[in-house]
Design an enzyme around this catalytic site. Structure first.
Site, PDB file in Angstrom:
ATOM      1  N   PRO A   2      -6.595 -12.657  -3.677  1.00  0.00           N
ATOM      2  CG  PRO A   2      -7.766 -14.494  -4.447  1.00  0.00           C
ATOM      3  CD  PRO A   2      -6.427 -13.923  -4.376  1.00  0.00           C
ATOM      4  CD  GLU A   3      -4.828  -9.763   1.419  1.00  0.00           C
ATOM      5  OE1 GLU A   3      -5.098  -9.216   2.492  1.00  0.00           O
ATOM      6  OE2 GLU A   3      -3.793  -9.518   0.787  1.00  0.00           O
ATOM      7  CE  LYS A  58      -6.583 -14.533   3.597  1.00  0.00           C
ATOM      8  NZ  LYS A  58      -5.157 -14.805   3.368  1.00  0.00           N
ATOM      9  NE  ARG A 265       3.166 -15.614   2.850  1.00  0.00           N
ATOM     10  CZ  ARG A 265       3.896 -16.584   2.328  1.00  0.00           C
ATOM     11  NH1 ARG A 265       5.154 -16.388   2.029  1.00  0.00           N
ATOM     12  NH2 ARG A 265       3.376 -17.767   2.120  1.00  0.00           N
TER      13      ARG A 265
END
Length: 290
Positions: A2-3, A58, A265
């Site tokens: 979820p962004e 978010k 990342r």
DNA sequence: GCAAGCCTGACC
DNA sequence: GGTCAGGCTTGC
């Protein structure tokens, strides 16, 4: 994962399904997902009506009110990586990793929080707390102005990728949309943020908004397990240009998409469309190549 | 073993 | 202060 677009889809779904309804009772099956005091959490939400649904980046906040003049409370919600909010009939069995259930109205339906990896959290907040929580975030990626974005990049020596993921600088981007926006803007994720000149900043600013707006329109991306509050997946996945496409041909130039770890990342990019920026060597010194 | 978001903490 | 590595967690 979820962004911003996925959280906005959840927010809109909640607005449709639970706005104006009251939380009759709360069942906490796993207190580990509750931040702060669990009893206070229960007191903060039980017997209250959901009167608005806010979002910044978010983070979601359910605004709660009781009939009398008690102060407003907020239920802050972060979905982390695998967090899921679902409205379901109470008689439907709860899937594994369901941590919190809120009975709506007379208990025919439940608002459920499920999160296998428990990177998400729920927190009970006063109006002051929620100000502080939202205040600790940078501008929401869809609300931010070009000027605010320029300021965010100004003087930063780190990789632009890391900056885009920093919620204190810009709120809402995660790994997927950061990679997609950098591709759209044709900027290599390792470019030093402060070294991006005016035109590049404008391209990146517009790319972020374009990618996020499109993803909101398509109810987000279900790369692994994201669904909206009715259990439906998002429709943005076929529109991904680089994320999760390592080794596949770039949709623009056919060069093979590469993956590289930047700021811890994984970053996906096209080596042709997003060339690594040339370092400007100081005069008289030999240039380091790598 | 890897992926994610985010918190903590080490380092400059 | 800014920057980034490490750790948490669990299904693939």
């Amino acid at each position: 994962m979820p962004e911003l677009p996925e959280v906005e889809t959840v927010r809109r779904g909640l607005e449709r399904r639970v706005l104006g309804r009251s939380i009759a009772a709360i069942e906490i099956l796993n207190p580990l997902v509750i931040r702060g005091d669990v009893k206070a959490f229960r007191r903060c939400a039980e017997g209250r009506t959901i009167v608005s649904l806010r979002r910044k980046g978010k983070t979601l906040a359910l605004e709660l009110r009781r009939e009398n003049s008690e102060p407003l409370t907020f239920l802050a919600l972060r979905l982390g990586m695998t967090g899921q909010v679902v409205v379901a009939p109470a008689q439907i069995p709860r899937p594994p990793h369901t941590h919190v259930c809120m009975a709506l109205d007379y208990g025919r339906e439940e608002l459920r929080y499920r999160d296998p990896r428990r990177f998400g959290m729920l927190r009970c907040c006063s109006a002051e707390d929620i100000e502080k929580l939202f205040g600790s975030l940078g501008p929401d990626a869809l609300e931010m102005t070009q000027q605010e974005f320029d300021q965010a990049l100004q003087g930063r020596s780190g990789a632009v990728k890391g900056l885009l993921l920093n919620q204190q600088v810009i709120a809402g981007l995660g790994n997927i949309y950061a990679d997609e926006a950098l591709f759209e803007a044709r900027i290599h994720p390792r470019t030093r943020a402060g070294a991006i000149a005016g035109p590049g900043r404008r391209h990146l600013y517009r790319a972020i908004r374009r990618v996020l707006r499109r993803a909101v329109d398509l109810q987000g991306t279900s790369f692994r397990d994201y669904t909206d509050i009715d259990g439906n997946p998002g429709n943005f996945e076929p529109r991904l240009r680089v994320y999760g496409r390592t080794g596949k041909p770039c949709r623009r130039c056919r060069a093979l998409i590469r993956r590289m770890v930047i700021c811890g990342r994984s970053s996906h990019f096209c080596p042709h469309c997003q060339p690594r920026p040339r370092k400007i060597a100081p005069a008289g010194k030999p240039r380091k190549t790598r």
